[in-house]
Design an enzyme around this catalytic site. Structure first.
Site, PDB file in Angstrom:
ATOM      1  N   SER A   1     -21.115 -30.654 -23.988  1.00 20.50           N
ATOM      2  CA  SER A   1     -19.759 -30.712 -23.493  1.00 20.50           C
ATOM      3  C   SER A   1     -19.102 -29.266 -23.357  1.00 20.50           C
ATOM      4  O   SER A   1     -19.665 -28.181 -23.835  1.00 20.50           O
ATOM      5  CB  SER A   1     -18.999 -31.418 -24.810  1.00 20.50           C
ATOM      6  OG  SER A   1     -17.453 -31.375 -24.818  1.00 20.50           O
TER       7      SER A   1
ATOM      8  N   TYR B   1     -17.466 -31.637 -33.850  1.00 23.57           N
ATOM      9  CA  TYR B   1     -17.892 -32.049 -32.256  1.00 23.57           C
ATOM     10  C   TYR B   1     -18.290 -30.698 -31.698  1.00 23.57           C
ATOM     11  O   TYR B   1     -19.476 -30.583 -31.147  1.00 23.57           O
ATOM     12  CB  TYR B   1     -16.898 -32.825 -31.867  1.00 23.57           C
ATOM     13  CG  TYR B   1     -17.328 -33.336 -30.429  1.00 23.57           C
ATOM     14  CD1 TYR B   1     -18.098 -34.363 -30.013  1.00 23.57           C
ATOM     15  CD2 TYR B   1     -16.768 -32.682 -29.260  1.00 23.57           C
ATOM     16  CE1 TYR B   1     -18.346 -34.799 -28.814  1.00 23.57           C
ATOM     17  CE2 TYR B   1     -17.073 -33.104 -27.852  1.00 23.57           C
ATOM     18  CZ  TYR B   1     -17.833 -34.169 -27.742  1.00 23.57           C
ATOM     19  OH  TYR B   1     -18.172 -34.504 -26.440  1.00 23.57           O
TER      20      TYR B   1
HETATM   21  N1  LIG Z   1     -16.116 -38.566 -22.053  1.00 26.66           N
HETATM   22  C1  LIG Z   1     -15.970 -37.199 -22.127  1.00 26.66           C
HETATM   23  O1  LIG Z   1     -15.017 -36.839 -21.925  1.00 26.66           O
HETATM   24  C2  LIG Z   1     -17.360 -36.490 -22.561  1.00 26.66           C
HETATM   25  C3  LIG Z   1     -17.189 -34.911 -22.383  1.00 26.66           C
HETATM   26  C4  LIG Z   1     -18.133 -33.986 -22.826  1.00 26.66           C
HETATM   27  C5  LIG Z   1     -19.041 -34.507 -23.378  1.00 26.66           C
HETATM   28  N2  LIG Z   1     -19.443 -35.968 -23.597  1.00 26.66           N
HETATM   29  C6  LIG Z   1     -20.631 -36.529 -24.213  1.00 26.66           C
HETATM   30  O2  LIG Z   1     -21.129 -37.314 -23.110  1.00 26.66           O
HETATM   31  C7  LIG Z   1     -21.950 -38.471 -24.098  1.00 26.66           C
HETATM   32  C8  LIG Z   1     -21.703 -39.626 -23.595  1.00 26.66           C
HETATM   33  O3  LIG Z   1     -20.464 -40.079 -24.021  1.00 26.66           O
HETATM   34  P1  LIG Z   1     -19.560 -40.959 -23.223  1.00 26.66           P
HETATM   35  O4  LIG Z   1     -18.132 -40.078 -22.985  1.00 26.66           O
HETATM   36  O5  LIG Z   1     -20.451 -41.661 -22.095  1.00 26.66           O
HETATM   37  O6  LIG Z   1     -19.103 -42.057 -24.292  1.00 26.66           O
HETATM   38  P2  LIG Z   1     -19.644 -43.537 -24.564  1.00 26.66           P
HETATM   39  O7  LIG Z   1     -19.090 -43.727 -25.917  1.00 26.66           O
HETATM   40  O8  LIG Z   1     -19.341 -44.233 -23.515  1.00 26.66           O
HETATM   41  O9  LIG Z   1     -21.138 -43.405 -24.755  1.00 26.66           O
HETATM   42  C9  LIG Z   1     -21.856 -42.864 -25.935  1.00 26.66           C
HETATM   43  C10 LIG Z   1     -22.920 -43.807 -26.047  1.00 26.66           C
HETATM   44  O10 LIG Z   1     -23.895 -43.220 -27.097  1.00 26.66           O
HETATM   45  C11 LIG Z   1     -24.183 -44.278 -28.250  1.00 26.66           C
HETATM   46  N3  LIG Z   1     -24.534 -43.761 -29.329  1.00 26.66           N
HETATM   47  C12 LIG Z   1     -23.648 -43.236 -30.297  1.00 26.66           C
HETATM   48  N4  LIG Z   1     -24.321 -43.081 -31.324  1.00 26.66           N
HETATM   49  C13 LIG Z   1     -25.814 -43.379 -31.287  1.00 26.66           C
HETATM   50  C14 LIG Z   1     -26.894 -43.173 -31.966  1.00 26.66           C
HETATM   51  N5  LIG Z   1     -26.831 -42.931 -33.330  1.00 26.66           N
HETATM   52  N6  LIG Z   1     -28.164 -43.758 -31.474  1.00 26.66           N
HETATM   53  C15 LIG Z   1     -28.020 -44.168 -30.128  1.00 26.66           C
HETATM   54  N7  LIG Z   1     -26.993 -44.308 -29.269  1.00 26.66           N
HETATM   55  C16 LIG Z   1     -25.814 -43.900 -29.844  1.00 26.66           C
HETATM   56  C17 LIG Z   1     -23.172 -45.073 -27.974  1.00 26.66           C
HETATM   57  O11 LIG Z   1     -23.388 -46.445 -28.473  1.00 26.66           O
HETATM   58  C18 LIG Z   1     -22.407 -45.194 -26.475  1.00 26.66           C
HETATM   59  O12 LIG Z   1     -23.084 -46.210 -25.659  1.00 26.66           O
HETATM   60  C19 LIG Z   1     -21.760 -37.928 -25.364  1.00 26.66           C
HETATM   61  O13 LIG Z   1     -22.652 -37.095 -26.028  1.00 26.66           O
HETATM   62  C20 LIG Z   1     -20.591 -36.990 -25.377  1.00 26.66           C
HETATM   63  O14 LIG Z   1     -20.311 -36.303 -26.452  1.00 26.66           O
HETATM   64  C21 LIG Z   1     -18.548 -36.665 -23.087  1.00 26.66           C
END
Ligand SMILES: NC(=O)c1ccc[n+]([C@@H]2O[C@H](COP(=O)([O-])OP(=O)(O)OC[C@H]3O[C@@H](n4cnc5c(N)ncnc54)[C@H](O)[C@@H]3O)[C@@H](O)[C@H]2O)c1
Length: 265
Positions: free
Chosen positions: A158, A171
């Site tokens: 991130s 985080y």
């Molecule tokens: N959305 C943003 O703005 C953003 C920005 C930077 C980084 N990220 C990162 O991107 C990645 C995806 O996030 P997203 O935004 O798509 O959110 P999201 O909630 O749509 O997807 C995250 C997925 O991870 C799964 N998950 C959580 N804990 C888990 C576990 N213990 N075992 C297996 N699966 C698990 C959830 O069930 C979910 O389906 C994450 O690592 C997040 O930190 C997101």
């Protein structure tokens, strides 16, 4: 007929039932990859697999696995090999924004000052976001090494690895850890021709930011931090992951790309 950029490749994606992981699965399937999505919640996985099949016509399997548990991650990789014969790419996208976050549920606040945060909450975020990525990396890599054809690992970190977000030290630290894990593991994997890279997205329109998107102050905060003045789309991150997954990035390892609407300017 044009050949897809991932034709003949097998890709395992954690966090594949939602957001960035799901977008990667769809984009990679469009490029001819065979996909194994993994997440928690069989019904969510079934729905996501159906969505990928119906929109891309791709071959998709799913395996439920919690990235916190090593035996579940090991079983995920083994099942991917049993189903499709090999693993070429792993995308580690499973993650949480805070200990109380449940994907798709309404977001609780990001305001968890370190002075007050229960240790269990700190540990949970580190366990999923950092240790989970490490387990996903090493169990994916073990198969790549055995196969002997190299491979590519893409970790979703991130922009919070670089920019401290108030109330979200857990985080930010977990994501900074993923950036260093990516470098350290890339060094170890050089001799096996397994490339390890990361992506540090800015604010992206997924369930993870939905609470902030729906809150006037939260939305303003995200837009004010983003010079392009908009949130990114999951597809924009999937396209970055596609570049790192395929041979077009063959001279890149240990690096983190930051698609974030200009936040590094
Ligand atoms: N959305 C943003 O703005 C953003 C920005 C930077 C980084 N990220 C990162 O991107 C990645 C995806 O996030 P997203 O935004 O798509 O959110 P999201 O909630 O749509 O997807 C995250 C997925 O991870 C799964 N998950 C959580 N804990 C888990 C576990 N213990 N075992 C297996 N699966 C698990 C959830 O069930 C979910 O389906 C994450 O690592 C997040 O930190 C997101």
């Amino acid at each position: 007929m044009a050949v897809g950029r991932l034709e003949g490749k097998v890709v395992v994606i954690t966090g594949g039932a939602s957001g960035i992981g799901l977008a990667c699965a769809k984009r990679f399937a469009q490029e001819g990859a065979e996909i194994v999505i993994s997440d928690i919640g069989v019904q969510r996985l079934e729905g996501a697999a159906e969505e990928i099949r119906s929109t891309t016509n791709g071959k998709v399997a799913f395996v439920e696995a919690n990235v916190c548990f090593e035996e579940e991650v090991a079983a995920l990789m083994q099942q991917a090999v049993n189903q499709f014969g090999h693993i070429d790419t792993v995308v580690a996208a499973a993650g949480v924004s805070s200990a109380g976050y449940i994907s798709g549920a309404s977001q609780e606040s990001l305001d968890h000052p370190l002075l007050e945060q229960p240790l269990d909450d700190w540990n949970k975020v580190l366990q999923i976001n950092l240790t989970g990525v490490m387990l996903t990396n090493r169990h994916g890599a073990q198969h790549m090494i055995k196969q002997g054809n190299g491979g590519s690992i893409v970790n979703i970190a991130s922009v919070a690895a670089r920019v401290a977000l108030p109330g979200a030290a857990d985080y930010c630290v977990s994501k900074a850890g993923v950036v260093m894990l990516t470098k350290a593991f890339a060094m170890e994997m050089l001799e096996h021709n397994v490339r390890v890279n990361a992506i540090g997205p800015g604010f992206i329109e997924t369930p993870m930011t939905r609470g902030l998107q729906d809150d006037d102050e939260g939305r303003e905060m995200m837009l004010a931090m983003t010079p392009m003045g908009r949130l990114g789309t999951p597809l924009e991150i999937a396209n970055t992951a596609l570049y790192l997954a395929c041979d077009e990035s063959s001279f890149t390892t240990g690096d983190t790309l930051y698609p974030n609407g200009g936040m590094n300017i």
